[in-house]
Design an enzyme around this catalytic site. Structure first.
Site, short mmCIF file in Angstrom:
data_model
loop_
_atom_site.label_atom_id
_atom_site.label_comp_id
_atom_site.label_asym_id
_atom_site.label_seq_id
_atom_site.Cartn_x
_atom_site.Cartn_y
_atom_site.Cartn_z
N ASP A 192 -120.24 6.02 -64.68
CA ASP A 192 -120.22 6.50 -63.30
C ASP A 192 -121.51 6.04 -62.64
OD1 ASP A 192 -119.23 8.17 -61.04
OD2 ASP A 192 -121.03 9.34 -61.48
N GLU A 276 -115.87 2.40 -62.31
CA GLU A 276 -115.09 2.69 -61.11
C GLU A 276 -115.20 1.51 -60.15
OE1 GLU A 276 -114.59 6.26 -57.76
OE2 GLU A 276 -116.28 6.22 -59.14
N ASP A 356 -121.52 14.29 -62.58
CA ASP A 356 -121.59 12.89 -62.96
C ASP A 356 -121.04 12.65 -64.37
OD1 ASP A 356 -122.76 12.31 -60.51
OD2 ASP A 356 -124.77 12.70 -61.26
#
Length: 383
Positions: A192, A276, A356
């Protein structure tokens, strides 16, 4: 797999003049060819072919007094300038027709002599070579000293000589790189990306954001203030411009070095890497633009992708619409809303999540599911 290997060049004053001449000639040929095509379009004439352009802006131009100095540089440099123009037009037409993915590409623009970054390319036809003494022999330029930081894995097909805004010279070689599969490992990781922490891993580790640009802001501010006080066109202003460019180059070099080391470590220690698919260009238009640019997410993800492919590792991007932060990793409940200032949250099932770390674990789970999905569909939030 084709990769670029870049090395620092140290041309002497005479070679710097020869390179400046090559940069200028390539720029003039590019601009002349672009102008010829625009004039033909405005007059309603047929689109000039590559052969006609080469004859007009190179062969015939050398016979005139205004362009006789084009013969002072290698002809390959001039031909590669035309090839660059053709590539720019192909990319533009493919973007307009929808055949090219990604952001829209604008039509080619004229190159400015005031552009701080200049480059010329030499192919095998130019008969450039690496001498026995380790120097780079370029046609009509000479033997240029190179600092070899590593060995080339194969014979390069071309070399591009670059002068950056800080006044440094580089040689960029295109080489064919064979795959180097690493021994298989059991670990997989979801990443992330963020601003407070550059990367949070699914195993709970948090990598602090180095914030290279923020740390250099004070020195940059003083250098830019000194630049603003210099008279335009003066020698002192050129020196001040070079000082600002050197500071920016130092920031970019430090960021690139950090990305290389981190991406190499992640690819080496994990069999699969999932990140991502962030809309970086959209985030760079918000109030967080400076921090987003300072993080350099796109560069880092690109390094992960090509290093994973070279090392035989799996790499995948999880759909940006996947609610990685709002999805409870324990029960699968999706929170309705979660502002950015909320760093920890509790699910009705009783699980308490670090925002997170939970997002990184969800990215890992989504990447695994997408990898095992025979259809290859993307992971999107349910209706």
């Amino acid at each position: 797999m084709q990769l670029r290997y870049q090395f620092r060049l140290y041309p002497n004053p005479g070679q710097q003049q020869s390179l400046a001449r090559a940069f200028g000639c390539a720029r003039v040929v590019f601009n002349d060819a672009l102008r010829a095509r625009e004039e033909a379009l405005a007059a309603g004439l047929p689109y000039p072919s590559d052969g006609d352009l080469s004859k007009q802006v190179i062969t015939e131009a050398k016979k005139t007094s205004e362009r006789a100095w084009l013969g002072e540089v290698s002809a390959v440099v001039l031909q590669q300038a035309l090839a660059d123009l053709n590539t720019a037009y192909r990319n533009f037409f493919a973007s307009v027709s929808g055949k090219r993915k990604g952001r829209k590409v604008s039509p080619p623009r004229f190159r400015s002599r005031k552009d701080q970054r200049q480059a010329v390319r030499f192919t095998r036809n130019a008969r450039w070579r690496i001498t026995a003494g380790g120097k780079l022999c370029l046609p009509k330029i000479g033997d240029v000293r190179v600092r070899w930081s590593r060995d080339l894995p194969s014979a390069p097909s071309s070399v591009t000589v670059i002068r950056d805004a800080a006044g440094r010279y580089f040689a960029s070689f295109v080489v064919e790189m064979p795959g180097e599969p690493l021994p298989e490992v059991a670990a997989e990781v979801g990443i992330d990306l963020g601003l407070t922490h550059f990367a949070v891993l699914s195993d709970g580790r948090k990598i602090t954001s180095p914030k290279f640009l923020r740390r250099a802001e004070r020195r940059l501010r003083k250098a830019q203030q000194a630049l603003s006080r210099k008279q335009k066109g003066s020698q002192n202003r050129r020196k001040a411009v070079a000082k600002v460019a050197r500071l920016h180059a130092r920031v970019a070099d430090a960021r690139r070095d950090h990305h290389h080391k981190l991406s190499t470590r992640l690819v080496r220690d994990n069999q699969a890497v999932y990140v991502e698919d962030l809309a970086v260009s959209a985030l760079a238009r918000t109030r967080l633009a400076k921090s987003v640019r300072d993080a350099g997410w796109s560069q880092f993800v690109g390094m992960l992708e090509y290093k994973a492919g070279r090392s035989g590792r799996a790499f995948a991007r999880v759909d940006r619409w996947f609610p990685s932060s709002k999805l409870c990793g324990a029960c699968g409940t999706v929170a309705e809303a979660m502002p950015l200032n909320v760093r920890e949250w509790a699910c009705p099932c009783g699980a308490v999540h670090d925002r997170d770390i939970n997002a990184a674990r969800n990215i890992l789970a989504a990447g695994r599911a997408d990898r095992l999905n025979a259809c290859g569909g993307t992971v999107r939030p349910s209706a």
